[in-house]
Scaffold this motif. Structure first.
Motif, PDB file in Angstrom:
ATOM      1  N   GLU A  49       0.655  -1.211   0.098  1.00  0.00           N
ATOM      2  CA  GLU A  49      -0.288   0.106  -0.063  1.00  0.00           C
ATOM      3  C   GLU A  49       0.712   1.166  -0.188  1.00  0.00           C
ATOM      4  O   GLU A  49       0.476   2.358  -0.547  1.00  0.00           O
ATOM      5  CB  GLU A  49      -1.036  -0.009   1.206  1.00  0.00           C
ATOM      6  N   ASN A  53       0.920   3.880  -3.004  1.00  0.00           N
ATOM      7  CA  ASN A  53       0.962   5.493  -2.772  1.00  0.00           C
ATOM      8  C   ASN A  53       1.891   6.443  -3.343  1.00  0.00           C
ATOM      9  O   ASN A  53       1.572   7.395  -3.754  1.00  0.00           O
ATOM     10  CB  ASN A  53       0.510   5.715  -1.497  1.00  0.00           C
ATOM     11  N   TYR A  57       0.920   9.083  -6.193  1.00  0.00           N
ATOM     12  CA  TYR A  57       0.761  10.499  -5.693  1.00  0.00           C
ATOM     13  C   TYR A  57       2.101  11.114  -5.638  1.00  0.00           C
ATOM     14  O   TYR A  57       2.060  12.330  -5.520  1.00  0.00           O
ATOM     15  CB  TYR A  57      -0.074  10.469  -4.349  1.00  0.00           C
ATOM     16  N   GLY A 111      -6.236   2.187   1.548  1.00  0.00           N
ATOM     17  CA  GLY A 111      -4.623   1.801   1.555  1.00  0.00           C
ATOM     18  C   GLY A 111      -4.069   2.121   3.026  1.00  0.00           C
ATOM     19  O   GLY A 111      -3.592   1.269   3.829  1.00  0.00           O
TER      20      GLY A 111
HETATM   21 MG    MG Z   1      -3.323   3.962  -1.570  1.00  0.00          MG
END
Ligand code: MG
Ligand code: ATP
Lengths: 143, 110
Positions: A49, A53, A57, A111
């Motif tokens: 997770e 991420n 991002y 997440g």
């Molecule tokens: Mg996530």
């Protein structure tokens, strides 16, 4: 049993082609070391997770893992937009994932809650337009 | 129950991992959201999904899933097939919907 291992991995933002490669490598490495499967499961979820991420991002990030006989420490530091409202980001179902990310099956807003569920200790800090930092601790119970 | 038996009974087409169909299937999980599958699938589950891109392979590896079934006539992406072959994750396909595959699998495993 005595576990001793540490390693760092660089993750490139936007690189969905290699998404999960680092988490799979970490899982295999810990599996070979003889880490119990329930601990493996939690490490796999936490690293996966975090990896996704960063890719989704951030611009770039580092996953650092350290295994000792007592516990597993995972530090994730990225350079990116950061998180404005951490409380909101930790809430199940909250997501700012765009259409492209959602099409691949990400963006459920699960997440970070998944990481928290797998951690014995968890810290999330962030500075807007600088980056995001996660400190994850997973205890190894060998009794 | 062995994956090969399930594949035969449900008439699933094998796209890769033919040599791994001897694996025991512990149950099934249906999901198209990867973090849901990460959180809630169990080791040895057969994963029923409509996601076809390569990210499904890492999820199946990390959760030790027995295999992936793509529904509604969906074909795996080329990169997904390549990765799955390398990682040893069977991918099977069917014209059936998730609902129908899950129902048949449930009946078969009960
Ligand atoms: Mg996530
Ligand atoms: N490393 C990061 N940098 C910037 N923002 C982040 C980062 N990680 C998470 N976020 C923000 O927190 C939100 C929640 O993250 P979380 O991982 O819980 O869910 P998600 O990524 O949106 O969906 P899922 O993980 O279920 O696929 C994200 O939508 C994003 O806005």
């Amino acid at each position: 049993m005595s576990f001793n291992y540490e390693q760092s991995f660089t993750i490139q933002g936007g690189n969905f082609t290699d998404a999960g490669v680092v988490s799979v490598f970490i899982k295999r490495t810990l599996q070979k070391m003889g880490i119990p499967s329930e601990i493996l499961r939690r490490v796999a979820i936490a690293t996966y997770e975090s990896e996704i991420n960063i890719i989704s991002y951030a611009r770039i990030g580092i996953i650092y893992i350290r295994v000792t006989p007592e516990n597993i420490i995972i530090n994730i530091d990225d350079e990116g937009p950061g998180i404005e409202n951490i409380e909101l980001a930790m809430r199940a179902g909250y997501s700012t994932a765009d259409e492209k990310i959602r099409e691949m099956g990400f963006g459920a807003g699960m997440g970070i809650p998944n990481i928290i569920n797998c951690s014995d200790d968890f810290k999330l800090t962030s500075e807007v337009s600088k980056g995001t930092h996660l400190r994850i601790l997973i205890n190894i119970n060998t009794n | 129950m062995e994956l090969s038996h399930i594949a035969k009974d449900l008439n699933l087409k094998i796209k890769c991992g033919e040599e791994l169909l001897g694996r025991d299937v512990s149950g099934g999980y249906v999901g198209d959201l990867l973090s849901d599958v990460m959180a809630n699938s169990k080791e040895g589950n057969l994963w029923i999904t409509r996601q076809t891109h390569q990210n499904i392979v890492a999820v199946a590896s990390l959760k030790d899933l027995a295999g992936i079934v793509l529904v509604q006539g969906k074909e795996p992406d080329v990169d997904a097939l390549e990765k799955a072959s390398k990682e040893g994750i069977p991918i099977l396909v069917t014209e059936l919907s998730s609902f129908d595959v899950a129902g048949k699998l449930y009946t078969l495993l009960s």
